[in-house]
Design a protein around this motif. Structure first.
Motif, short mmCIF file in Angstrom:
data_model
loop_
_atom_site.label_atom_id
_atom_site.label_comp_id
_atom_site.label_asym_id
_atom_site.label_seq_id
_atom_site.Cartn_x
_atom_site.Cartn_y
_atom_site.Cartn_z
N THR A 1 -19.99 36.73 -16.34
CA THR A 1 -19.40 36.40 -17.64
C THR A 1 -17.92 36.76 -17.68
N MET A 2 -17.60 37.96 -17.18
CA MET A 2 -16.21 38.40 -17.17
C MET A 2 -15.34 37.48 -16.31
N ALA A 3 -15.91 36.98 -15.22
CA ALA A 3 -15.14 36.13 -14.30
C ALA A 3 -14.64 34.87 -15.00
N GLU A 4 -15.24 34.52 -16.12
CA GLU A 4 -14.84 33.31 -16.83
C GLU A 4 -13.88 33.62 -17.99
N TYR A 5 -13.54 34.91 -18.20
CA TYR A 5 -12.53 35.25 -19.20
C TYR A 5 -11.18 34.73 -18.72
N PRO A 6 -10.33 34.20 -19.60
CA PRO A 6 -9.03 33.67 -19.18
C PRO A 6 -8.13 34.69 -18.49
N ALA A 7 -8.24 35.96 -18.89
CA ALA A 7 -7.33 36.99 -18.35
C ALA A 7 -7.93 37.74 -17.16
N VAL A 8 -9.07 37.29 -16.65
CA VAL A 8 -9.75 38.01 -15.57
C VAL A 8 -9.85 37.13 -14.32
N THR A 9 -9.48 37.69 -13.18
CA THR A 9 -9.70 37.05 -11.89
C THR A 9 -10.57 37.98 -11.07
N LEU A 10 -11.66 37.46 -10.53
CA LEU A 10 -12.61 38.29 -9.78
C LEU A 10 -12.84 37.66 -8.41
N GLN A 11 -12.73 38.49 -7.38
CA GLN A 11 -12.98 38.04 -6.00
C GLN A 11 -13.91 39.03 -5.30
N VAL A 12 -14.69 38.51 -4.36
CA VAL A 12 -15.59 39.34 -3.57
C VAL A 12 -15.10 39.37 -2.13
N LEU A 13 -15.00 40.56 -1.58
CA LEU A 13 -14.66 40.75 -0.18
C LEU A 13 -15.98 40.92 0.58
N THR A 14 -16.34 39.92 1.36
CA THR A 14 -17.66 39.93 2.00
C THR A 14 -17.71 40.83 3.23
N PHE A 15 -18.93 41.20 3.61
CA PHE A 15 -19.13 41.97 4.83
C PHE A 15 -18.61 41.20 6.04
N ALA A 16 -18.73 39.87 5.98
CA ALA A 16 -18.33 39.03 7.11
C ALA A 16 -16.83 39.04 7.35
N SER A 17 -16.05 39.52 6.38
CA SER A 17 -14.59 39.53 6.54
C SER A 17 -14.12 40.59 7.53
N GLY A 18 -15.02 41.50 7.90
CA GLY A 18 -14.67 42.51 8.89
C GLY A 18 -14.01 43.73 8.28
#
Length: 267
Positions: free
Chosen positions: A177-194
């Motif tokens: 829900t927060m990820a869809e707020y206009p003032a919020v940007t959310l990213q996930v750093l995956t395990f696969a990224s090393g």
């Protein structure tokens, strides 16, 4: 945005046509000390609060305000809370637990009970409410100004089953829900990224030009945290955050992953 001790000192001082140097002289502190208190980068002493009440003729207003601040937050965390409330941009990297300002009530309860098991239920409930107040910075209605929030969550934050499956499903739903707020940007750093560009969690705060507060870095260890305003350290943290953003999933991909992992948290 919530008022702070330092902002209140500035407001009353200016209303009394008093300079920072003048208030320093009246309270027994330097001009630089007053400046740091007003900017929120320093939690004042009881002597300073009492001196403000004498200099301003405000009874015990500032003495009581400081007392409440210290009851609500440990001395090492209070400066960050003051600054967070004034920030125009908040960038946070979380390694294994969800950022405090994005936690649900049940998730925060589980964390606080695990970390401070000797607290009474009433004490835990009070601390949970304080944590939820931080989250309200990002839930303002139309026409209200929210700080820009950029969250980077390590995949571990999504998979660590804090409080059990139902609590985690609700927490991930809240993140979606927060990820869809206009003032919020959310990213996930995956395990696969090393190997990640940063191994420890931290938060960066930027401020409106009007309050003349330099950017700060907040870093927290076991039971203690510190606000750092060293330009070199802040710049290095920003560089690392840029690299984290580059290696993390896009916001759209991150939202899809959150929703996918939500379905994996089953009783």
């Amino acid at each position: 945005m919530p008022t702070t001790f330092g902002a209140d000192v500035r407001r009353v001082r200016q209303a009394r046509n008093m300079t920072q140097k003048g208030l320093g002289g009246a309270t027994g502190y330097s001009e630089a000390y007053v400046s740091r208190v007003e900017s929120g980068s320093l939690t004042p002493s009881e002597k300073f609060a009492e001196g403000c009440d004498r200099a301003f003729g405000t009874g015990d207003l500032f003495t009581e305000s400081l007392r409440r601040l210290r009851v609500e937050h440990p001395d090492w965390f209070a400066p960050f809370v003051e600054l967070e409330a004034q920030a125009s941009v908040i960038c946070d990297y979380s390694t294994n637990l969800v950022f405090g300002g994005a936690q649900t009530r049940e998730y925060a309860w589980a964390l606080l009970r695990a970390g401070q098991p000797l607290d009474t239920p009433e004490q835990t409930a009070a601390k949970v409410e304080l944590r939820l107040q931080r989250g309200k910075l990002h839930e303002r209605g139309e026409g209200e100004e929210s700080p820009l929030l950029w969250l980077i969550l390590d995949e571990a934050c999504l998979r660590r089953k804090v409080g059990g499956a139902e609590v985690m499903r609700a927490q991930l739903r809240h993140l979606a829900t927060m990820a869809e707020y206009p003032a919020v940007t959310l990213q996930v750093l995956t395990f696969a990224s090393g190997a990640p560009p940063a191994s420890s969690p931290y938060t960066l705060l930027d401020f409106p030009q009007a309050i003349e507060q330099p950017q700060v870095l907040y870093s927290e260890g076991q039971g203690v945290g510190q606000v750092i305003d060293s330009p070199g350290q802040v710049k290095d943290a920003h560089t690392r955050f840029d690299r984290l953003r580059a290696e993390a999933l896009s916001p759209g991909q991150s939202l899809a992953m959150i929703r996918s992992v939500m379905g994996e948290h089953t009783p």
